[in-house]
Design an enzyme around this catalytic site. Structure first.
Site, PDB file in Angstrom:
ATOM      1  N   LEU A 163       0.602  -1.088  -0.032  1.00  0.00           N
ATOM      2  CA  LEU A 163      -0.178   0.361  -0.212  1.00  0.00           C
ATOM      3  C   LEU A 163       0.919   0.909  -0.240  1.00  0.00           C
ATOM      4  CD1 LEU A 163      -3.045  -1.141   2.334  1.00  0.00           C
ATOM      5  CD2 LEU A 163      -2.479  -2.015  -0.061  1.00  0.00           C
TER       6      LEU A 163
ATOM      7  N   ASN B 287       3.953  -7.526   7.199  1.00  0.00           N
ATOM      8  CA  ASN B 287       4.176  -7.047   8.333  1.00  0.00           C
ATOM      9  C   ASN B 287       3.481  -6.380   8.888  1.00  0.00           C
ATOM     10  OD1 ASN B 287       4.842  -5.691   6.247  1.00  0.00           O
ATOM     11  ND2 ASN B 287       6.860  -5.336   6.548  1.00  0.00           N
TER      12      ASN B 287
END
Lengths: 243, 243, 243
Positions: free
Chosen positions: A49, A118
């Site tokens: 993103l 993550n």
């Protein structure tokens, strides 16, 4: 299909929009039955993103951005095309999500490249449909530990837990992806597409049922002062690093 | 229990009906607490559904046939008996489904024998309860790939992905199945049966809730011209091969 | 947190009540962010439920006891703390359940110690939420076989099926647990807690929705003459063994 949004193939709003349009064209073109997803940027598959879309904007922008992320996932996850990921670089967060929507994942055997969701490492939380996609791939227990710790797996580890299906020398990633594609192409197409839908429909429906609530949830989360501050601090560190 | 429907133990309507009746007798006979399923036909455990029951018949026949397939699965999957599969031959499609309903699977170490739900290879789609049974055995990711590609696994591969529990030399399949049976017999019976039901009830209920819709779905699918044509072509090839 | 209810850390009603109170204190104390669960009793982590609470008492007592067991599981499974199990002894039934609620399991490499949900071996059935916790850890197929057979896994086997995450020499169990704890502590806390809840909430809700029915079920099961008799016989054997 080669991602080309230098330097790191961030999933900006514009990139997402163009990606969905290209994908729709390929879906409707009977000449295309499969797509290899790979990167044109050296050593990064996709950084995920685009944090600049989530920082210092207004709620309407956040909502538009999140709908575009949902849309990409829904299109990829239920695609009638055979999708093979040729992972030729780092593949964290949203990059990993894209790889997980594919039917098969080939990764370059370079320990500098890692793959994983993550998000917790950045102080944020992967949405439930990122989680569902991961659980479908590696099972509940591996997903629980990987998501809580925000683990990024080097290729050998990724292969061991089932996050990727094959690890090959870096110069064979594309050719391996193509030979995998040939194997999937050999299956009667309509039966394969219905079978894929059979496996994935419940997971996609989970998001479709809660799509608006999920947007609201993202907007209110990302609008928080504390989150804005930590994202801005993170971006600043990134820029200084590049600097 | 030795399957004997030469040459390949196809699951014909008559075979299914007799199988369910035999199984019911054994369930009600307190003298029987476990059954080894194996084949009396050389090199074939069971070839699966009988395509001649699905070809050139009327919708009422298709409906009757499909109900019998459902009934067999429900009886086997929720059986109070300990079921051990002694897989002494090829085990595709419906044959694999039967093996998957057992509590334990022993397979002969003969690379000519393979096991898997290979429906897509014939241009058809495994029903959702075949899929659920497979997911319960090998997990979501392995099932997704195996079902889309219609993979048939040789013994060593089947063991690696968990499709079977043990691979032994061909002449030890029966004795191994019997010693596994002895281990399962040693468990207090009522507790074992309740535990089995605890694990499997949700999956069986999934079909029970949609049984009629699943029959309708099968009938309309198999009645299509395109499916009839491809099944007839397949049967013709099989007959020429034999002939 | 060291369990100290000699000789075998049975989960008596008093032990459960004190455990839940201690846990609640730690949850509310901002100074604590993680807890290592381990045993002070030689060679036993915890023997699990206290059969004397389930024998020769009245239904009100059984109901109170079972609510306390549910409460402990709910608190542990959804704990905001990082929980690491340092399994330094035998870990059957309820002991195994406690270990399974942790975020990570380190086990001593001593083949005398085993771990598993062995309820069927005693003629009883693990409740559905024990089953759900096990399935989340080792998957459906391993859970099905382990629960039906009441398997107790030695350390190497437990590691292979994923019932524990690490096996180390007995004198390194505590230090390994602490270094694992340090790794989990390094993750931004709020994101980690929300992620844990994301993974576990559906499983906990499953019990919360049926909590009263589950108590009733336990009370009527344990009140049966046949179960009382077999529990009393089992306790008698235990006492003779010790005596």
């Amino acid at each position: 299909m080669r991602f080309k949004n230098p330097p790191v193939n961030s999933l900006s709003l514009q990139f997402l929009t163009e990606f969905v349009i290209s994908l729709e064209k390929l879906e409707n073109d009977k000449g295309f039955r499969g797509v290899v997803l790979t990167s044109d940027c050296p050593s990064v598959f996709s950084a995920g993103l685009d944090l600049t879309e989530m920082c210092g904007r207004n709620p309407a922008h956040y909502a538009e951005y999140w709908k575009a992320v949902q849309e990409l996932w829904l299109r990829l996850y239920l695609s009638n095309l055979v999708l093979v990921a040729a992972i030729n670089g780092a593949c964290p967060a949203g990059g990993c999500l894209m790889a997980l929507t594919c039917d098969y994942r080939v990764m370059a055997d370079n320990p500098k490249y890692t793959i994983g969701l993550n998000e917790t490492q950045l102080g944020i939380v992967a949405p439930f449909w990122f989680k569902d996609t991961l659980v479908n791939t590696v099972g509940h227990r591996v997903a629980e530990q990987a998501l809580q710790l925000g683990l990024l797996f080097p290729p050998a580890e990724a292969l061991r837990v089932g996050l990727v299906d094959r690890v090959v020398p870096e110069d064979q990633v594309q050719s391996t992806a193509l030979s995998v594609m040939a194997q999937w192409m050999a299956i009667p197409e309509h039966a394969r597409q219905l079978t894929k839908r059979l496996m994935r429909k419940a997971t996609a429906d989970h998001l479709l049922r809660q799509r608006d609530a999920d947007v609201q949830n993202f907007v209110s989360f990302v609008s928080r002062d504390s989150i804005q501050k930590s994202l801005q601090a993170y971006l600043k560190r990134l820029r200084q690093k590049k600097g």
